[in-house]
Design a protein around this motif. Structure first.
Motif, PDB file in Angstrom:
ATOM      1  N   GLY A   1       0.783  -1.293   0.226  1.00  0.00           N
ATOM      2  CA  GLY A   1      -0.140   0.140   0.431  1.00  0.00           C
ATOM      3  C   GLY A   1       0.925   1.149   0.265  1.00  0.00           C
ATOM      4  N   GLU A   2       1.781   1.447   0.968  1.00  0.00           N
ATOM      5  CA  GLU A   2       2.947   2.810   0.856  1.00  0.00           C
ATOM      6  C   GLU A   2       3.448   2.388  -0.509  1.00  0.00           C
ATOM      7  OE1 GLU A   2       2.379  -0.227   3.343  1.00  0.00           O
ATOM      8  OE2 GLU A   2       1.511   1.308   5.190  1.00  0.00           O
ATOM      9  N   ILE A   3       4.056   1.460  -0.915  1.00  0.00           N
ATOM     10  CA  ILE A   3       4.309   1.702  -2.537  1.00  0.00           C
ATOM     11  C   ILE A   3       3.762   2.248  -3.129  1.00  0.00           C
ATOM     12  CG2 ILE A   3       5.835   0.273  -3.623  1.00  0.00           C
ATOM     13  CD1 ILE A   3       6.973  -1.390  -1.415  1.00  0.00           C
ATOM     14  N   LEU A   4       2.670   1.372  -3.547  1.00  0.00           N
ATOM     15  CA  LEU A   4       1.712   1.877  -4.093  1.00  0.00           C
ATOM     16  C   LEU A   4       1.407   3.502  -3.994  1.00  0.00           C
ATOM     17  CD1 LEU A   4      -0.707  -0.772  -4.915  1.00  0.00           C
ATOM     18  CD2 LEU A   4       1.458  -0.296  -6.014  1.00  0.00           C
ATOM     19  N   ALA A   5       1.477   3.938  -3.072  1.00  0.00           N
ATOM     20  CA  ALA A   5       1.313   5.620  -2.923  1.00  0.00           C
ATOM     21  C   ALA A   5       2.571   5.907  -3.016  1.00  0.00           C
ATOM     22  CB  ALA A   5       0.432   5.274  -1.378  1.00  0.00           C
ATOM     23  N   ASN A   6       3.404   5.804  -3.196  1.00  0.00           N
ATOM     24  CA  ASN A   6       4.068   6.331  -3.189  1.00  0.00           C
ATOM     25  C   ASN A   6       4.800   6.792  -4.938  1.00  0.00           C
ATOM     26  OD1 ASN A   6       7.141   7.534  -3.051  1.00  0.00           O
ATOM     27  ND2 ASN A   6       7.992   6.214  -3.917  1.00  0.00           N
ATOM     28  N   TYR A   7       4.402   5.354  -5.439  1.00  0.00           N
ATOM     29  CA  TYR A   7       4.650   5.272  -7.219  1.00  0.00           C
ATOM     30  C   TYR A   7       3.647   6.155  -7.978  1.00  0.00           C
ATOM     31  CZ  TYR A   7       9.503   3.375  -6.509  1.00  0.00           C
ATOM     32  OH  TYR A   7      10.040   2.750  -6.729  1.00  0.00           O
ATOM     33  N   LEU A   8       2.490   6.540  -6.864  1.00  0.00           N
ATOM     34  CA  LEU A   8       1.409   7.063  -7.545  1.00  0.00           C
ATOM     35  C   LEU A   8       0.983   8.333  -7.509  1.00  0.00           C
ATOM     36  CD1 LEU A   8      -1.718   5.055  -6.392  1.00  0.00           C
ATOM     37  CD2 LEU A   8      -1.025   5.296  -8.411  1.00  0.00           C
ATOM     38  N   SER A   9       2.227   9.051  -6.480  1.00  0.00           N
ATOM     39  CA  SER A   9       2.617  10.455  -6.665  1.00  0.00           C
ATOM     40  C   SER A   9       3.117  11.504  -7.604  1.00  0.00           C
ATOM     41  CB  SER A   9       3.593  11.084  -4.904  1.00  0.00           C
ATOM     42  OG  SER A   9       4.889  10.537  -5.630  1.00  0.00           O
ATOM     43  N   GLU A  10       2.989  12.184  -7.310  1.00  0.00           N
ATOM     44  CA  GLU A  10       3.948  13.614  -8.979  1.00  0.00           C
ATOM     45  C   GLU A  10       5.256  13.149  -8.421  1.00  0.00           C
ATOM     46  OE1 GLU A  10       2.823  17.686  -7.347  1.00  0.00           O
ATOM     47  OE2 GLU A  10       0.821  17.507  -7.544  1.00  0.00           O
ATOM     48  N   THR A  11       6.270  12.540  -7.774  1.00  0.00           N
ATOM     49  CA  THR A  11       7.232  11.734  -8.778  1.00  0.00           C
ATOM     50  C   THR A  11       7.232  10.560  -9.168  1.00  0.00           C
ATOM     51  OG1 THR A  11       7.734  10.653  -6.280  1.00  0.00           O
ATOM     52  CG2 THR A  11       8.308  13.003  -6.284  1.00  0.00           C
ATOM     53  N   GLY A  12       5.779  10.189  -9.609  1.00  0.00           N
ATOM     54  CA  GLY A  12       6.473   9.016  -9.908  1.00  0.00           C
ATOM     55  C   GLY A  12       6.303   9.011 -11.769  1.00  0.00           C
ATOM     56  N   THR A  13       6.913   8.572 -13.087  1.00  0.00           N
ATOM     57  CA  THR A  13       6.941   8.710 -13.917  1.00  0.00           C
ATOM     58  C   THR A  13       5.105   7.871 -14.773  1.00  0.00           C
ATOM     59  OG1 THR A  13       7.472   6.512 -14.480  1.00  0.00           O
ATOM     60  CG2 THR A  13       8.868   8.334 -14.887  1.00  0.00           C
ATOM     61  N   ASN A  14       4.681   8.489 -15.547  1.00  0.00           N
ATOM     62  CA  ASN A  14       3.365   8.072 -15.833  1.00  0.00           C
ATOM     63  C   ASN A  14       3.090   6.776 -16.513  1.00  0.00           C
ATOM     64  OD1 ASN A  14       2.092  10.993 -16.310  1.00  0.00           O
ATOM     65  ND2 ASN A  14       2.297  10.985 -18.644  1.00  0.00           N
ATOM     66  N   GLU A  15       4.297   5.573 -16.964  1.00  0.00           N
ATOM     67  CA  GLU A  15       4.486   4.678 -16.571  1.00  0.00           C
ATOM     68  C   GLU A  15       3.879   4.023 -15.380  1.00  0.00           C
ATOM     69  OE1 GLU A  15       6.497   6.675 -18.197  1.00  0.00           O
ATOM     70  OE2 GLU A  15       5.515   6.209 -20.237  1.00  0.00           O
ATOM     71  N   GLN A  16       4.726   4.921 -14.128  1.00  0.00           N
ATOM     72  CA  GLN A  16       5.259   3.742 -13.129  1.00  0.00           C
ATOM     73  C   GLN A  16       3.614   4.013 -11.728  1.00  0.00           C
ATOM     74  OE1 GLN A  16       7.513   6.079 -10.885  1.00  0.00           O
ATOM     75  NE2 GLN A  16      10.529   4.449 -12.276  1.00  0.00           N
ATOM     76  N   ARG A  17       3.450   4.837 -13.002  1.00  0.00           N
ATOM     77  CA  ARG A  17       1.754   5.360 -12.922  1.00  0.00           C
ATOM     78  C   ARG A  17       0.671   4.244 -12.693  1.00  0.00           C
ATOM     79  NH1 ARG A  17       1.739  12.081 -12.995  1.00  0.00           N
ATOM     80  NH2 ARG A  17       3.265  12.249 -11.461  1.00  0.00           N
ATOM     81  N   VAL A  18       0.653   4.311 -13.870  1.00  0.00           N
ATOM     82  CA  VAL A  18      -0.517   3.045 -15.157  1.00  0.00           C
ATOM     83  C   VAL A  18       0.237   1.867 -14.269  1.00  0.00           C
ATOM     84  CG1 VAL A  18      -0.441   1.631 -17.134  1.00  0.00           C
ATOM     85  CG2 VAL A  18       0.014   4.164 -16.736  1.00  0.00           C
ATOM     86  N   ALA A  19       1.240   1.017 -13.740  1.00  0.00           N
ATOM     87  CA  ALA A  19       1.635   0.355 -13.342  1.00  0.00           C
ATOM     88  C   ALA A  19       1.530  -0.080 -11.627  1.00  0.00           C
ATOM     89  CB  ALA A  19       3.607  -0.668 -13.124  1.00  0.00           C
ATOM     90  N   ALA A  20       1.129   1.578 -10.968  1.00  0.00           N
ATOM     91  CA  ALA A  20       0.717   0.683 -10.177  1.00  0.00           C
ATOM     92  C   ALA A  20      -0.664   1.478  -9.896  1.00  0.00           C
ATOM     93  CB  ALA A  20       1.509   2.619  -9.407  1.00  0.00           C
ATOM     94  N   ALA A  21      -1.447   1.600 -10.722  1.00  0.00           N
ATOM     95  CA  ALA A  21      -3.198   1.958 -10.575  1.00  0.00           C
ATOM     96  C   ALA A  21      -3.595   0.233 -10.972  1.00  0.00           C
ATOM     97  CB  ALA A  21      -3.139   2.916 -11.637  1.00  0.00           C
ATOM     98  N   TRP A  22      -2.822   0.180 -11.887  1.00  0.00           N
ATOM     99  CA  TRP A  22      -3.153  -1.827 -12.262  1.00  0.00           C
ATOM    100  C   TRP A  22      -3.178  -2.385 -11.266  1.00  0.00           C
ATOM    101  CZ3 TRP A  22      -6.529  -3.845 -15.046  1.00  0.00           C
ATOM    102  CH2 TRP A  22      -6.628  -3.612 -16.992  1.00  0.00           C
ATOM    103  N   CYS A  23      -1.986  -2.467 -10.453  1.00  0.00           N
ATOM    104  CA  CYS A  23      -1.631  -3.134  -8.927  1.00  0.00           C
ATOM    105  C   CYS A  23      -2.978  -2.990  -8.131  1.00  0.00           C
ATOM    106  CB  CYS A  23      -0.578  -2.745  -8.751  1.00  0.00           C
ATOM    107  SG  CYS A  23       0.169  -4.177  -6.680  1.00  0.00           S
TER     108      CYS A  23
END
Length: 167
Positions: free
Chosen positions: A57-79
């Motif tokens: 959960g904490e890891i996904l929240a981190n990668y869904l933040s503004e510091t994540g790339t679009n690709e990382q955000r998509v992967a975190a959302a899919w997860c």
């Protein structure tokens, strides 16, 4: 399954989680690591529980933040989507002779149509993900300029909301 069957899987997941937590690797490695975890989240309840126990959960929240790339955000959302997804066969199963032998009759809610509601931990996972702030990050991404990020964020929010409504 016995916990010992998942021991090797747990060590593997721990290594992947460490890669994501340290965030020192190139973006492509982090993105692919997120997609590996995303694929693990498509597994059974045991796989999903291992991810939750490792602090996904904490890891996904981190990668869904503004510091994540679009690709990382998509992967975190899919997860997130995969962790809270409920297959129709998980919700209802036909009553059959072996079903109640494994669980007591009171463990299942009769649907009145020869079907029973089969409990999953999707609601508990949704609650834990929201406690980690995943829903807040997804809300921020629901209006992202990238259509892929925006669509995945909205889908994840819909599923989190549906799981919360079932609680």
């Amino acid at each position: 399954r016995a916990a010992s069957e998942y021991a090797g899987h747990s060590n593997f997941l721990r290594v992947l989680m460490q890669l994501l937590s340290q965030a020192k690797d190139p973006c492509m490695v982090l993105e692919q690591t997120l997609f590996v975890l995303c694929n693990v989240a498509t597994g059974n309840e045991g796989h999903k529980q291992m991810l939750m126990e490792e602090g996904i959960g904490e890891i996904l929240a981190n990668y869904l933040s503004e510091t994540g790339t679009n690709e990382q955000r998509v992967a975190a959302a899919w997860c997130t989507i995969n962790l809270v997804w409920r297959e129709p066969h998980q919700e209802k199963r036909r009553k059959r002779s072996g079903l109640h032998g494994r669980k007591s009759r009171s463990s299942y809610e009769s649907m009145g149509d020869g079907m029973v509601s089969v409990p999953t931990n999707a609601t508990a996972r949704a609650t834990a993900l929201m406690s980690a702030g995943v829903d807040l990050r997804l809300h921020a991404l629901a209006t992202a300029p990238s259509p892929d990020v925006r669509d995945r964020a909205r889908t994840a929010l819909d599923l989190l909301g549906a799981a919360e409504a079932l609680a």
